[in-house]
Design a protein around this motif. Structure first.
Motif: not given
Length: 253
Positions: A68-69, A97-100, A103-107
């Motif tokens: 995820v980028r 970085l914060v957004i990535r 988002m990684e937590e939910c994807i």
């Protein structure tokens, strides 16, 4: 400066526990796999998602998960300051970085191994709460792209000014130097994915501000679920709502 009047009104006319109007539109970028526009008051953000697709740089490929980028930018015209900011400045890198990470937590990246998902977020107009608006826009764009997720991630801010907890700070309130909490949660899983705070608060005050931010996140989650449902039923309507603790106003355009 008085941020809450004796009548209990903020400088923009809202009550302390009242959110700004939120508004969203899905599918705003034709060539993206998923995209969304999200507005919180006068803050306006656009997000586009590309993928899952083949990893461009094979050295970054993950055998067990998707890569995820995220890239965050602010349009030069988004604020009153017209100075050009260099691409990749420290603040933009931090927010990317914060957004990535959020988002990684939910994807469900484990379902898409050896692939890549790119998230692009741009602030078109900034009036406080840009991080929250970016996360909410990215969540809608991922849903529009059909990316499998554990739960929606929604975000909202809350602060503490004039000895009063305030929900969803605008730019003037955010810049006042008081405590500011930005929260991101997965509401169905009851899990916090983001918590950032500026300044210090007593434990009791922090709990009150935190609970206010949680309620804001849940209100955004209800809105996003309805937006995605209405998109499915009516093929892309736009919904406008002013959420607060007691009531909602809904209009379908």
């Amino acid at each position: 400066m008085e941020f809450v009047s004796p009548e209990g009104l903020r400088i923009d006319g809202r009550r302390p526990m009242e959110m700004r109007q939120i508004r969203a539109e899905i599918g705003v970028v034709a060539k993206a796999d998923g995209s969304a526009m999200f507005e919180m008051g006068n803050t306006k953000v656009i997000a586009a998602v590309y993928g899952p697709k083949e990893v461009q740089n094979r050295s970054q490929q993950l055998n067990a998960n998707a890569l995820v980028r995220c890239e965050y930018t602010m349009a030069n015209f988004s604020t009153g300051d017209r100075m050009r900011k260099p691409k990749g400045d420290r603040r933009s890198t931090e927010i990317s970085l914060v957004i990535r990470q959020t988002m990684e937590e939910c994807i469900l990246t484990n379902l898409m191994p050896r692939s890549q998902i790119d998230i692009f977020v741009q602030v078109l107009q900034a009036d406080g709460g840009t991080r929250s608006a970016c996360i909410n826009a990215a969540t809608l764009a991922l849903a529009d792209a059909g990316i499998p997720m554990r739960d929606l991630v929604t975000s909202c801010s809350a602060g503490y000014l004039n000895s009063t907890p305030l929900l969803d700070l605008n730019y003037v309130e955010d810049s006042a130097g008081g405590a500011d909490v930005t929260l991101g949660i997965m509401p169905k899983l009851d899990k916090v994915t983001l918590l950032q705070m500026d300044a210090k608060l007593s434990l009791d005050t922090f709990e009150n501000v935190m609970q206010l931010a949680v309620e804001g996140c849940k209100a955004v989650a209800d809105y996003i679920r309805e937006e995605t449902l209405m998109k499915t039923i009516l093929q892309g309507p736009m919904i406008s709502r002013t959420p607060n603790r007691s009531s909602f106003r809904i209009c379908v355009f």
